[in-house]
Design an enzyme around this catalytic site. Structure first.
Site, mmCIF file in Angstrom:
data_model
loop_
_atom_site.group_PDB
_atom_site.id
_atom_site.type_symbol
_atom_site.label_atom_id
_atom_site.label_comp_id
_atom_site.label_asym_id
_atom_site.label_seq_id
_atom_site.Cartn_x
_atom_site.Cartn_y
_atom_site.Cartn_z
ATOM 1 N N HIS A 202 32.518 37.137 45.798
ATOM 2 C CA HIS A 202 32.634 36.994 45.039
ATOM 3 C C HIS A 202 31.692 37.538 44.261
ATOM 4 O O HIS A 202 31.591 36.032 43.394
ATOM 5 C CB HIS A 202 33.507 36.082 44.215
ATOM 6 C CG HIS A 202 34.380 35.670 43.040
ATOM 7 N ND1 HIS A 202 33.806 35.992 42.021
ATOM 8 C CD2 HIS A 202 34.975 34.330 42.586
ATOM 9 C CE1 HIS A 202 34.925 35.694 40.933
ATOM 10 N NE2 HIS A 202 35.144 34.857 41.261
ATOM 11 N N ARG B 253 40.170 42.603 41.035
ATOM 12 C CA ARG B 253 40.599 41.176 41.989
ATOM 13 C C ARG B 253 42.111 41.396 42.891
ATOM 14 O O ARG B 253 42.831 41.870 42.362
ATOM 15 C CB ARG B 253 40.834 39.389 41.538
ATOM 16 C CG ARG B 253 41.487 38.812 42.178
ATOM 17 C CD ARG B 253 40.988 37.461 41.837
ATOM 18 N NE ARG B 253 39.525 36.498 41.280
ATOM 19 C CZ ARG B 253 39.749 35.885 41.123
ATOM 20 N NH1 ARG B 253 40.630 34.726 40.690
ATOM 21 N NH2 ARG B 253 38.183 35.542 40.032
ATOM 22 N N ARG C 98 38.788 32.117 34.779
ATOM 23 C CA ARG C 98 38.221 31.957 34.350
ATOM 24 C C ARG C 98 37.440 33.871 34.364
ATOM 25 O O ARG C 98 36.644 34.484 33.627
ATOM 26 C CB ARG C 98 36.733 31.433 35.108
ATOM 27 C CG ARG C 98 36.689 30.491 33.827
ATOM 28 C CD ARG C 98 36.226 28.913 34.552
ATOM 29 N NE ARG C 98 37.459 29.038 35.990
ATOM 30 C CZ ARG C 98 38.840 28.031 35.748
ATOM 31 N NH1 ARG C 98 38.462 27.606 34.692
ATOM 32 N NH2 ARG C 98 39.514 28.315 35.994
ATOM 33 N N THR C 99 37.093 34.053 35.604
ATOM 34 C CA THR C 99 37.437 36.315 35.843
ATOM 35 C C THR C 99 37.601 36.756 35.135
ATOM 36 O O THR C 99 36.691 37.139 34.491
ATOM 37 C CB THR C 99 36.848 35.798 36.879
ATOM 38 O OG1 THR C 99 36.608 35.275 37.958
ATOM 39 C CG2 THR C 99 36.360 37.095 37.645
ATOM 40 N N LYS D 157 55.832 48.281 43.207
ATOM 41 C CA LYS D 157 57.111 49.531 43.460
ATOM 42 C C LYS D 157 56.186 49.677 45.095
ATOM 43 O O LYS D 157 56.471 51.138 45.295
ATOM 44 C CB LYS D 157 56.752 50.454 42.967
ATOM 45 C CG LYS D 157 57.767 50.033 41.535
ATOM 46 C CD LYS D 157 57.375 51.202 40.781
ATOM 47 C CE LYS D 157 57.772 50.706 39.188
ATOM 48 N NZ LYS D 157 56.766 51.643 38.327
#
Ligand code: NCD
Length: 304
Positions: free
Chosen positions: A129, A101, A51-52, A80
């Site tokens: 959030h 995120r 969703r986000t 890396k």
């Protein structure tokens, strides 16, 4: 330049303006269809999301802008050994705004310090959030008409659930909000949040049984047990189905109680509830697009 790290980064007056804009977008989408022509959103997701990330991308596309990004740390140069500070410096030359995120608490904030473009915290570990909170507040305001004078039950994983932490911080700024925390002992809301509520003299209760408090609630915010934050799989298995909201339990609730959930749902809400008029979680996911459209416009300085 402005970033969004916590729901408290906007005053309640600014939030009202943001929600008015989101409601206008909802009702007049054509007016905004080219508002971000020529602009690019980067979605940098070091942790899973449906969703986000997709609602951010949908938001930018519906504003006429374009999107680029990665949805998995393994496919980015983080694998890396690149730091988020270096990544964001580079992405600042590729995009106009970034939603990030990250599994580490505070990583989006570290990125924001080095960024040449606005950075939005799209979830940092078990911490915050903020855009889910904007979504939750817009949903409550749109469906109930107000954010004050409510008794809200938050149920499930209150320890690791970042959506819960952000929502509590945001709601304490409204008048006459009472919190009822419903969780097993192991998943209680963190002490720093309880201390904040005590310091502000905000009423709250902590209980274990959902049925005991159901009749009092104006809204019930269900959450998933956050499997990925557990150190011990056995403990997760023991707690994962602690709460299952079903039709029998819902009989105890007010006829207009709102049922919210940030999603994804696992077993904590039985699918038989989905057709109940009180179930608002799919509507909530849709409000997430309007509020992110409003947020992108605001952070890019394009909101009138
Ligand atoms: C939440 C999250 O990522 O914290 N999901 C979301 O963004 N809607 C809740 C969860 O994963 O349980």
């Amino acid at each position: 330049m402005r970033h969004l790290m916590s729901p408290l980064d906007f005053s309640t007056e600014e939030l009202d303006k943001l929600f008015d804009l989101a409601n206008d977008i909802e009702h007049n989408p054509a007016k905004y269809a080219h508002a971000c022509d020529g602009r690019i959103l980067a979605t940098c997701f070091y942790e899973p999301s449906t969703r986000t990330r997709l609602s951010f991308e949908s938001a930018m596309l519906r504003l006429g802008g374009q999107v680029l990004g990665f949805s998995d740390a393994a496919s980015s140069s983080a694998s890396k050994g690149e730091s988020v500070s270096d990544t964001i410096r580079v992405i600042s030359g590729y995009a106009d705004i970034c939603a990030m995120r990250h599994p580490k608490e505070g990583a989006p904030m570290v990125a924001a310090e080095r960024s040449g473009i606005p950075v939005i915290n799209a979830g940092d570990g078990g911490h915050q959030h903020p855009t889910q909170t904007l979504t939750d507040l817009l949903t409550i305001r749109s469906l109930k008409g107000h954010l004050d004078n409510i008794t809200i039950g938050l149920c499930g994983d209150l320890k690791f659930g970042r959506t819960v932490h952000s929502l509590i911080h945001a709601l304490v700024r409204y008048e006459n909000v009472k919190f009822i925390f419903i969780s097993p002992e192991e998943l209680r809301v963190p002490d720093y949040i309880i201390e904040m509520l005590r310091a502000k003299d905000i009423p709250y209760e902590e209980v274990i049984r959902l049925e005991d408090v159901m009749p009092q609630l104006d809204m019930l915010y269900m959450t998933r047990v956050q499997k990925e934050r557990f150190f011990n799989e056995e403990e997760y298995i023991r707690l994962k189905d602690f709460y299952v909201l079903n039709a029998v339990k819902l009989e105890l609730a007010k006829p207009d109680m709102l049922i919210l959930h940030p999603l994804p749902r696992v077993n904590e809400i039985s699918v038989e509830i989905d057709s109940d008029p009180r179930a608002a979680y799919f509507k909530q996911a849709k409000y997430g697009v309007y509020v992110r459209m409003a947020l992108i416009l605001t952070l890019l300085g394009l909101a009138q």
